[in-house]
Design a protein around this motif. Structure first.
Motif, PDB file in Angstrom:
ATOM      1  N   VAL A  71       0.861  -1.181   0.000  1.00 51.47           N
ATOM      2  CA  VAL A  71       0.000   0.000   0.000  1.00 51.47           C
ATOM      3  C   VAL A  71       0.897   1.230   0.000  1.00 51.47           C
ATOM      4  O   VAL A  71       1.702   1.421   0.905  1.00 51.47           O
ATOM      5  CB  VAL A  71      -0.922   0.016   1.238  1.00 51.47           C
ATOM      6  CG1 VAL A  71      -1.800   1.253   1.223  1.00 51.47           C
ATOM      7  CG2 VAL A  71      -1.766  -1.250   1.300  1.00 51.47           C
ATOM      8  N   ASN A  72       0.756   2.072  -1.034  1.00 47.06           N
ATOM      9  CA  ASN A  72       1.601   3.256  -1.162  1.00 47.06           C
ATOM     10  C   ASN A  72       1.037   4.408  -0.344  1.00 47.06           C
ATOM     11  O   ASN A  72      -0.153   4.672  -0.377  1.00 47.06           O
ATOM     12  CB  ASN A  72       1.720   3.653  -2.636  1.00 47.06           C
ATOM     13  CG  ASN A  72       2.813   4.665  -2.846  1.00 47.06           C
ATOM     14  OD1 ASN A  72       2.556   5.853  -2.878  1.00 47.06           O
ATOM     15  ND2 ASN A  72       4.033   4.185  -2.983  1.00 47.06           N
ATOM     16  N   VAL A  73       1.922   5.080   0.406  1.00 46.66           N
ATOM     17  CA  VAL A  73       1.559   6.231   1.235  1.00 46.66           C
ATOM     18  C   VAL A  73       2.469   7.386   0.851  1.00 46.66           C
ATOM     19  O   VAL A  73       3.673   7.205   0.687  1.00 46.66           O
ATOM     20  CB  VAL A  73       1.730   5.902   2.743  1.00 46.66           C
ATOM     21  CG1 VAL A  73       1.413   7.110   3.596  1.00 46.66           C
ATOM     22  CG2 VAL A  73       0.849   4.724   3.126  1.00 46.66           C
ATOM     23  N   ASN A  86      -4.356  -0.359  10.784  1.00 46.86           N
ATOM     24  CA  ASN A  86      -5.493  -0.895  11.537  1.00 46.86           C
ATOM     25  C   ASN A  86      -6.514  -1.569  10.630  1.00 46.86           C
ATOM     26  O   ASN A  86      -7.076  -2.618  10.983  1.00 46.86           O
ATOM     27  CB  ASN A  86      -6.155   0.207  12.366  1.00 46.86           C
ATOM     28  CG  ASN A  86      -5.296   0.650  13.521  1.00 46.86           C
ATOM     29  OD1 ASN A  86      -4.458  -0.097  14.011  1.00 46.86           O
ATOM     30  ND2 ASN A  86      -5.496   1.876  13.972  1.00 46.86           N
ATOM     31  N   GLN A  87      -6.762  -0.999   9.457  1.00 51.56           N
ATOM     32  CA  GLN A  87      -7.711  -1.594   8.504  1.00 51.56           C
ATOM     33  C   GLN A  87      -7.246  -2.974   8.051  1.00 51.56           C
ATOM     34  O   GLN A  87      -8.030  -3.923   8.022  1.00 51.56           O
ATOM     35  CB  GLN A  87      -7.886  -0.703   7.278  1.00 51.56           C
ATOM     36  CG  GLN A  87      -8.684   0.545   7.531  1.00 51.56           C
ATOM     37  CD  GLN A  87      -8.697   1.466   6.320  1.00 51.56           C
ATOM     38  OE1 GLN A  87      -8.008   1.238   5.319  1.00 51.56           O
ATOM     39  NE2 GLN A  87      -9.470   2.529   6.402  1.00 51.56           N
ATOM     40  N   TYR A  88      -5.979  -3.088   7.704  1.00 51.86           N
ATOM     41  CA  TYR A  88      -5.468  -4.377   7.235  1.00 51.86           C
ATOM     42  C   TYR A  88      -5.361  -5.387   8.374  1.00 51.86           C
ATOM     43  O   TYR A  88      -5.585  -6.574   8.180  1.00 51.86           O
ATOM     44  CB  TYR A  88      -4.136  -4.207   6.495  1.00 51.86           C
ATOM     45  CG  TYR A  88      -4.361  -3.761   5.071  1.00 51.86           C
ATOM     46  CD1 TYR A  88      -4.553  -4.696   4.060  1.00 51.86           C
ATOM     47  CD2 TYR A  88      -4.432  -2.418   4.742  1.00 51.86           C
ATOM     48  CE1 TYR A  88      -4.796  -4.301   2.763  1.00 51.86           C
ATOM     49  CE2 TYR A  88      -4.676  -2.006   3.444  1.00 51.86           C
ATOM     50  CZ  TYR A  88      -4.857  -2.954   2.451  1.00 51.86           C
ATOM     51  OH  TYR A  88      -5.120  -2.560   1.163  1.00 51.86           O
ATOM     52  N   ALA A  89      -5.044  -4.928   9.573  1.00 56.73           N
ATOM     53  CA  ALA A  89      -5.002  -5.827  10.734  1.00 56.73           C
ATOM     54  C   ALA A  89      -6.388  -6.417  10.991  1.00 56.73           C
ATOM     55  O   ALA A  89      -6.516  -7.608  11.312  1.00 56.73           O
ATOM     56  CB  ALA A  89      -4.507  -5.085  11.961  1.00 56.73           C
ATOM     57  N   ALA A  90      -7.416  -5.626  10.825  1.00 61.15           N
ATOM     58  CA  ALA A  90      -8.787  -6.105  11.016  1.00 61.15           C
ATOM     59  C   ALA A  90      -9.168  -7.169   9.985  1.00 61.15           C
ATOM     60  O   ALA A  90     -10.052  -7.984  10.225  1.00 61.15           O
ATOM     61  CB  ALA A  90      -9.760  -4.930  10.949  1.00 61.15           C
ATOM     62  N   THR A 134       6.645  -4.183   7.197  1.00 62.01           N
ATOM     63  CA  THR A 134       7.645  -3.110   7.145  1.00 62.01           C
ATOM     64  C   THR A 134       7.157  -1.990   6.239  1.00 62.01           C
ATOM     65  O   THR A 134       6.148  -2.122   5.561  1.00 62.01           O
ATOM     66  CB  THR A 134       8.999  -3.653   6.634  1.00 62.01           C
ATOM     67  OG1 THR A 134      10.014  -2.680   6.882  1.00 62.01           O
ATOM     68  CG2 THR A 134       8.960  -3.998   5.163  1.00 62.01           C
ATOM     69  N   ALA A 135       7.908  -0.906   6.229  1.00 60.11           N
ATOM     70  CA  ALA A 135       7.680   0.207   5.310  1.00 60.11           C
ATOM     71  C   ALA A 135       8.940   0.362   4.464  1.00 60.11           C
ATOM     72  O   ALA A 135      10.048   0.379   4.997  1.00 60.11           O
ATOM     73  CB  ALA A 135       7.384   1.487   6.068  1.00 60.11           C
ATOM     74  N   ILE A 136       8.760   0.467   3.149  1.00 57.38           N
ATOM     75  CA  ILE A 136       9.886   0.587   2.224  1.00 57.38           C
ATOM     76  C   ILE A 136       9.786   1.925   1.498  1.00 57.38           C
ATOM     77  O   ILE A 136       8.768   2.189   0.847  1.00 57.38           O
ATOM     78  CB  ILE A 136       9.882  -0.553   1.195  1.00 57.38           C
ATOM     79  CG1 ILE A 136       9.974  -1.897   1.905  1.00 57.38           C
ATOM     80  CG2 ILE A 136      11.007  -0.372   0.178  1.00 57.38           C
ATOM     81  CD1 ILE A 136       9.780  -3.082   0.989  1.00 57.38           C
ATOM     82  N   PRO A 137      10.802   2.786   1.577  1.00 58.61           N
ATOM     83  CA  PRO A 137      10.769   4.038   0.817  1.00 58.61           C
ATOM     84  C   PRO A 137      10.734   3.737  -0.682  1.00 58.61           C
ATOM     85  O   PRO A 137      11.486   2.895  -1.168  1.00 58.61           O
ATOM     86  CB  PRO A 137      12.075   4.731   1.192  1.00 58.61           C
ATOM     87  CG  PRO A 137      12.546   4.054   2.432  1.00 58.61           C
ATOM     88  CD  PRO A 137      12.006   2.659   2.379  1.00 58.61           C
ATOM     89  N   MET A 162       6.207   5.914   0.465  1.00 61.48           N
ATOM     90  CA  MET A 162       6.663   4.632   0.978  1.00 61.48           C
ATOM     91  C   MET A 162       5.564   3.600   0.766  1.00 61.48           C
ATOM     92  O   MET A 162       4.390   3.935   0.660  1.00 61.48           O
ATOM     93  CB  MET A 162       7.022   4.726   2.456  1.00 61.48           C
ATOM     94  CG  MET A 162       5.877   5.061   3.355  1.00 61.48           C
ATOM     95  SD  MET A 162       6.441   5.196   5.060  1.00 61.48           S
ATOM     96  CE  MET A 162       5.011   5.967   5.785  1.00 61.48           C
ATOM     97  N   ASP A 163       5.976   2.341   0.669  1.00 58.45           N
ATOM     98  CA  ASP A 163       5.033   1.238   0.613  1.00 58.45           C
ATOM     99  C   ASP A 163       4.953   0.601   1.989  1.00 58.45           C
ATOM    100  O   ASP A 163       5.980   0.307   2.597  1.00 58.45           O
ATOM    101  CB  ASP A 163       5.486   0.158  -0.388  1.00 58.45           C
ATOM    102  CG  ASP A 163       5.125   0.480  -1.822  1.00 58.45           C
ATOM    103  OD1 ASP A 163       4.383   1.453  -2.048  1.00 58.45           O
ATOM    104  OD2 ASP A 163       5.574  -0.254  -2.713  1.00 58.45           O
ATOM    105  N   LEU A 164       3.731   0.417   2.475  1.00 60.43           N
ATOM    106  CA  LEU A 164       3.507  -0.364   3.683  1.00 60.43           C
ATOM    107  C   LEU A 164       3.283  -1.796   3.235  1.00 60.43           C
ATOM    108  O   LEU A 164       2.472  -2.049   2.342  1.00 60.43           O
ATOM    109  CB  LEU A 164       2.274   0.145   4.444  1.00 60.43           C
ATOM    110  CG  LEU A 164       2.289   1.608   4.861  1.00 60.43           C
ATOM    111  CD1 LEU A 164       0.987   1.961   5.574  1.00 60.43           C
ATOM    112  CD2 LEU A 164       3.478   1.924   5.740  1.00 60.43           C
ATOM    113  N   ILE A 165       4.012  -2.729   3.806  1.00 60.90           N
ATOM    114  CA  ILE A 165       3.941  -4.127   3.394  1.00 60.90           C
ATOM    115  C   ILE A 165       3.189  -4.922   4.464  1.00 60.90           C
ATOM    116  O   ILE A 165       3.521  -4.850   5.647  1.00 60.90           O
ATOM    117  CB  ILE A 165       5.337  -4.733   3.192  1.00 60.90           C
ATOM    118  CG1 ILE A 165       6.206  -3.830   2.311  1.00 60.90           C
ATOM    119  CG2 ILE A 165       5.241  -6.151   2.634  1.00 60.90           C
ATOM    120  CD1 ILE A 165       5.671  -3.574   0.928  1.00 60.90           C
TER     121      ILE A 165
END
Length: 64
Positions: A7-9, A29-33, A40-43, A55-58
């Motif tokens: 998910v790109n932020v 929180n949405q994905y945890a649900a 991790t987060a990748i720039p 950054m991408d949230l993985i």
């Protein structure tokens, strides 16, 4: 087997010297649900001075 979601932020500028990102907490929180675990987060985009702009949230989830 594991399934991975990226998910790109994007960081937002606030004035001339400060950038912030706020939706990352809501996204995590949405994905945890949905049963995903934050990995991790990748720039993915940086300015020449090294400041992160995107950054991408993985996330991962066990798939049966």
């Amino acid at each position: 087997m594991k399934e991975y979601i990226h998910v790109n932020v994007r960081w937002r500028m606030h004035g001339l010297a400060v950038a912030y990102v706020s939706e990352h907490r809501e996204i995590i929180n949405q994905y945890a649900a949905q049963g995903y675990r934050f990995v991790t987060a990748i720039p993915t985009e940086m300015k020449i001075n090294g400041c992160v702009r995107k950054m991408d949230l993985i996330f991962e989830k066990e798939v049966v």
